[in-house]
Design an enzyme around this catalytic site. Sequence first.
Site, PDB file in Angstrom:
ATOM      1  N   TYR A 160       0.830  -1.207   0.000  1.00  0.00           N
ATOM      2  CA  TYR A 160       0.000   0.000   0.000  1.00  0.00           C
ATOM      3  C   TYR A 160       0.862   1.254   0.000  1.00  0.00           C
ATOM      4  CZ  TYR A 160      -3.299   3.619   1.339  1.00  0.00           C
ATOM      5  OH  TYR A 160      -4.041   4.781   1.366  1.00  0.00           O
ATOM      6  N   ARG A 167       0.898   6.321  -7.115  1.00  0.00           N
ATOM      7  CA  ARG A 167      -0.269   7.179  -7.345  1.00  0.00           C
ATOM      8  C   ARG A 167       0.141   8.651  -7.372  1.00  0.00           C
ATOM      9  NH1 ARG A 167      -5.385   6.753  -3.351  1.00  0.00           N
ATOM     10  NH2 ARG A 167      -3.718   6.838  -1.800  1.00  0.00           N
ATOM     11  N   TYR A 219      -0.722  13.088   6.484  1.00  0.00           N
ATOM     12  CA  TYR A 219      -0.319  12.051   7.430  1.00  0.00           C
ATOM     13  C   TYR A 219       1.179  12.149   7.736  1.00  0.00           C
ATOM     14  CZ  TYR A 219      -4.567   9.171   7.634  1.00  0.00           C
ATOM     15  OH  TYR A 219      -5.827   8.675   7.869  1.00  0.00           O
ATOM     16  N   ARG A 232     -11.575  13.120   1.870  1.00  0.00           N
ATOM     17  CA  ARG A 232     -12.445  12.212   2.612  1.00  0.00           C
ATOM     18  C   ARG A 232     -13.820  12.048   1.968  1.00  0.00           C
ATOM     19  NH1 ARG A 232      -9.036   9.432   6.017  1.00  0.00           N
ATOM     20  NH2 ARG A 232      -7.694  10.896   7.128  1.00  0.00           N
ATOM     21  N   GLU A 340     -13.847  -1.371   6.496  1.00  0.00           N
ATOM     22  CA  GLU A 340     -13.886  -0.045   5.873  1.00  0.00           C
ATOM     23  C   GLU A 340     -15.218   0.074   5.140  1.00  0.00           C
ATOM     24  OE1 GLU A 340     -11.322   2.213   2.396  1.00  0.00           O
ATOM     25  OE2 GLU A 340     -10.219   1.209   3.999  1.00  0.00           O
TER      26      GLU A 340
END
Length: 354
Positions: A160, A167, A219, A232, A340
């Site tokens: 990830y 990405r 983060y 979000r 999730e």
Amino acid sequence: MIAVPPLPSPIAIPGRARLAVDYVDTATPPEVLEDDHVLAVLGFGSAAPANLVDPRYLHVALEPYQGTAPYEVWRGHGPVRSGRDDGVAWASDGQLTFGVIEVDEADYASASDPTGIVGAATHAYRRIRAFQQDSATPHLLRIWNYLDGITQGEGDVERYRQFCIGRARGLGDFEPTRLPAATAIGRCDDARVLQIYWLAAHAPGTPLENPRQVEAWRYPREYGPQPPSFARAMLPPTMDRTPLLLSGTASVVGHATRHVGLLLGQLDETFANLDALIGAARTCEPRLPSTLDASSRLKVYVRDRDDLPMVAAALEQRFGTRVPCILLHAAICRRDLALEIDGVHGSPTAVHAP
């Protein structure tokens, strides 16, 4: 490259964009695809057809609870045109576009990128940006990312974290406050194919953040060398005709996982985060329903197969039949997260009238 007609020109009427999302029980996707207002049909798990010629159909290899799930159907204003262009399957009504790209990670493997996930993600996102920038719908609203072995590897070589690097490289010079909403979930079929699908629009949406959480793109370093690149949630440009788009949401407060090892505690915290997102959205669009309801559609991803019955029972107790949900077995992007949830909220009735 396969030659296809260009994306249809936008219809220059304010507020024309429309998206209705529904979960439809049907024998086969072609029955739904006969409707020329359908932008996309998603089929889940081994019970759904794996390959159909129509570019509007996507098979997602996540297995549903108890083996079958309804099809997820997106309807636009229509009529919809579709095609395939240099690795991208697309469908558009001129105001909204559904797109899909699937990239074999092995094609990008190297000594510095042994599984190829960095290169695959970089290629996919560069192609998405180029495809949309050259279209009538250049604004990315919502992206779903499905990759196998999402938490395999230790430290910064975790897949990830490596995906997040690719990405970000593929997105390039993208203003963080304009990032699209997104989900990144682990498929469990050992297929090292990065599958990405998305929704883009003729006009930009409004990215939203959760007041209970740190922005993902802020983060701290402990989560990897490249923070995740997503908002979000996303308020689409025509909220009276398109739903609030909720990113993958989990039991995270600030930036830390809460209720480690407590499945139902994580479920409750996740719904607290969804409630906070809806509250944030209502400051911009007060017409949105204040709570999850019949206008919502949720996909619930559960890490451990044995936890699926407990989550199903908890959802039944919380909502009954009021909120349509699809429950899927899938890996989550943190090992200490048990589940999730993503979805839409405030979806209009699926009608064809302007």
